[in-house]
Design a protein around this motif. Structure first.
Motif, PDB file in Angstrom:
ATOM      1  N   ASP A  49      -7.475   1.170   9.299  1.00 41.00           N
ATOM      2  CA  ASP A  49      -7.561   2.014   8.103  1.00 41.00           C
ATOM      3  C   ASP A  49      -6.235   2.664   7.712  1.00 41.00           C
ATOM      4  O   ASP A  49      -5.952   2.829   6.521  1.00 41.00           O
ATOM      5  CB  ASP A  49      -8.601   3.121   8.317  1.00 41.00           C
ATOM      6  N   LYS A  50      -5.405   3.002   8.695  1.00 42.31           N
ATOM      7  CA  LYS A  50      -4.208   3.793   8.412  1.00 42.31           C
ATOM      8  C   LYS A  50      -2.887   3.080   8.682  1.00 42.31           C
ATOM      9  O   LYS A  50      -1.841   3.519   8.188  1.00 42.31           O
ATOM     10  CB  LYS A  50      -4.217   5.079   9.267  1.00 42.31           C
ATOM     11  N   GLY A  51      -2.908   2.042   9.470  1.00 40.83           N
ATOM     12  CA  GLY A  51      -1.668   1.463   9.956  1.00 40.83           C
ATOM     13  C   GLY A  51      -1.245   2.138  11.233  1.00 40.83           C
ATOM     14  O   GLY A  51      -1.788   3.170  11.630  1.00 40.83           O
ATOM     15  N   TYR A 133     -11.309  -7.971  12.388  1.00 42.00           N
ATOM     16  CA  TYR A 133     -10.229  -8.623  13.125  1.00 42.00           C
ATOM     17  C   TYR A 133      -9.140  -9.110  12.173  1.00 42.00           C
ATOM     18  O   TYR A 133      -7.941  -8.959  12.460  1.00 42.00           O
ATOM     19  CB  TYR A 133     -10.779  -9.791  13.939  1.00 42.00           C
ATOM     20  N   MET A 134      -9.527  -9.683  11.047  1.00 41.92           N
ATOM     21  CA  MET A 134      -8.535 -10.182  10.096  1.00 41.92           C
ATOM     22  C   MET A 134      -7.652  -9.057   9.576  1.00 41.92           C
ATOM     23  O   MET A 134      -6.429  -9.207   9.453  1.00 41.92           O
ATOM     24  CB  MET A 134      -9.238 -10.908   8.948  1.00 41.92           C
ATOM     25  N   ARG A 135      -8.259  -7.916   9.277  1.00 43.13           N
ATOM     26  CA  ARG A 135      -7.466  -6.780   8.799  1.00 43.13           C
ATOM     27  C   ARG A 135      -6.538  -6.261   9.897  1.00 43.13           C
ATOM     28  O   ARG A 135      -5.393  -5.871   9.635  1.00 43.13           O
ATOM     29  CB  ARG A 135      -8.389  -5.670   8.303  1.00 43.13           C
ATOM     30  N   VAL A 195      -4.219  -7.331   5.424  1.00 44.87           N
ATOM     31  CA  VAL A 195      -4.295  -5.871   5.424  1.00 44.87           C
ATOM     32  C   VAL A 195      -5.127  -5.384   4.247  1.00 44.87           C
ATOM     33  O   VAL A 195      -5.907  -4.432   4.348  1.00 44.87           O
ATOM     34  CB  VAL A 195      -2.883  -5.246   5.358  1.00 44.87           C
ATOM     35  N   ASN A 196      -4.977  -6.047   3.102  1.00 52.79           N
ATOM     36  CA  ASN A 196      -5.623  -5.604   1.865  1.00 52.79           C
ATOM     37  C   ASN A 196      -7.074  -6.047   1.735  1.00 52.79           C
ATOM     38  O   ASN A 196      -7.733  -5.729   0.740  1.00 52.79           O
ATOM     39  CB  ASN A 196      -4.837  -6.122   0.656  1.00 52.79           C
ATOM     40  N   LEU A 197      -7.604  -6.796   2.711  1.00 54.38           N
ATOM     41  CA  LEU A 197      -9.009  -7.190   2.677  1.00 54.38           C
ATOM     42  C   LEU A 197      -9.910  -5.957   2.668  1.00 54.38           C
ATOM     43  O   LEU A 197      -9.612  -4.945   3.307  1.00 54.38           O
ATOM     44  CB  LEU A 197      -9.347  -8.041   3.895  1.00 54.38           C
ATOM     45  N   ARG A 198     -11.001  -6.064   1.974  1.00 45.42           N
ATOM     46  CA  ARG A 198     -11.964  -4.982   1.919  1.00 45.42           C
ATOM     47  C   ARG A 198     -13.366  -5.522   2.186  1.00 45.42           C
ATOM     48  O   ARG A 198     -13.629  -6.711   2.010  1.00 45.42           O
ATOM     49  CB  ARG A 198     -11.926  -4.283   0.554  1.00 45.42           C
ATOM     50  N   ASP A 202     -14.603 -12.247   0.668  1.00 49.14           N
ATOM     51  CA  ASP A 202     -15.024 -13.482   1.333  1.00 49.14           C
ATOM     52  C   ASP A 202     -13.851 -14.042   2.140  1.00 49.14           C
ATOM     53  O   ASP A 202     -12.859 -14.495   1.568  1.00 49.14           O
ATOM     54  CB  ASP A 202     -15.499 -14.497   0.289  1.00 49.14           C
ATOM     55  N   ALA A 203     -13.968 -14.016   3.457  1.00 47.82           N
ATOM     56  CA  ALA A 203     -12.879 -14.469   4.327  1.00 47.82           C
ATOM     57  C   ALA A 203     -12.566 -15.942   4.112  1.00 47.82           C
ATOM     58  O   ALA A 203     -11.405 -16.351   4.124  1.00 47.82           O
ATOM     59  CB  ALA A 203     -13.236 -14.209   5.787  1.00 47.82           C
TER      60      ALA A 203
END
Length: 239
Positions: A49-51, A133-135, A195-198, A202-203
């Motif tokens: 969420d924050k880095g 995991y992707m994020r 990082v920008n996935l929400r 759709d992965a």
């Protein structure tokens, strides 16, 4: 196992020496349960969420139901805990990408697809939710090497190098410098896209888009035209 460069390719070594992120930061055995795992899980949620830079020890210990001293006890320092997050993400991803690469025949779409889709197999191996995991992978990918323990920077570099070499073989050995530059831009662009996935994204669609981007980028290099780099939104620009 740590992936490193060897005279005859890749070799596994335990806890190599070398300059580390900070003195005292080391590799850890990733726990499956218990208070140490609770701290790691909490750290990963905040990193997503924050880095890495904005996560505090109090954030983590509050979420894990632990006292502040627990981070030092289990990981040596905040930096040690952040290094464990990187390790937990990168070890299954590096191994999966190299495993996939070893079975490829060398077509451009197959190479790029193996790199991108390696995230899916690594997520399953890690036991984490795919989107989470992707994020988390994205957060790690965009870190510079100097922000990683030497082992993790080395392992990440080996995987990148092997995929870049596979693309060079598909194009021309004389284009190695161009491919290497294009590959670095591509990795960073993909990392930022992750990082920008929400939630709700759709992965599989994202993976397909980035495979197409990679094929276009390296296809242009192969044809001798100007390649394009991907910015953090996935747009392509000449370089």
């Amino acid at each position: 196992m740590v992936i490193s460069r060897g005279r005859d390719g890749l070799e596994g070594v335990d806890n190599r020496g070398g300059d580390a992120w900070l003195v005292g930061v080391r590799k850890f055995e990733i726990p499956e349960s218990g208070p140490k795992r609770k701290l790691l899980d909490a750290a990963e949620r905040y990193v997503v969420d924050k880095g890495f830079d904005l996560v505090s020890v109090r954030d983590i210990t509050g979420a894990a139901g632990a006292n502040v001293a627990a981070v030092n006890y289990h990981f040596g320092s905040r930096e040690g805990l952040m290094a464990a997050v990187v390790q937990h993400v990168m070890e299954p991803l590096n191994e999966e990408r190299l495993r996939v690469l070893g079975g490829l025949k060398g077509g451009m779409e197959e190479i790029v697809g193996g790199y991108v889709r390696g995230v899916f197999g690594a997520a399953a191996a890690s036991g984490m939710d795919l989107m989470f995991y992707m994020r988390l992978v994205g957060r790690v990918v965009v870190l510079p090497d100097e922000a990683l323990v030497a082992e993790m920077a080395e392992a990440r570099g080996v995987v990148s190098e092997r995929y870049s070499e596979a693309i060079v073989r598909n194009i021309s050995k004389g284009r190695a410098d161009e491919v290497d530059l294009a590959w670095r831009f591509y990795e960073m662009g993909l990392g930022q896209a992750l990082v920008n996935l929400r939630e709700g994204d759709d992965a599989a669609v994202l993976a397909g888009q980035w495979i197409d981007i990679g094929v276009r980028i390296f296809g242009q290099v192969k044809e001798g035209g100007k390649a394009k780099k991907a910015d953090n939104q996935g747009m392509l620009f000449d370089f």
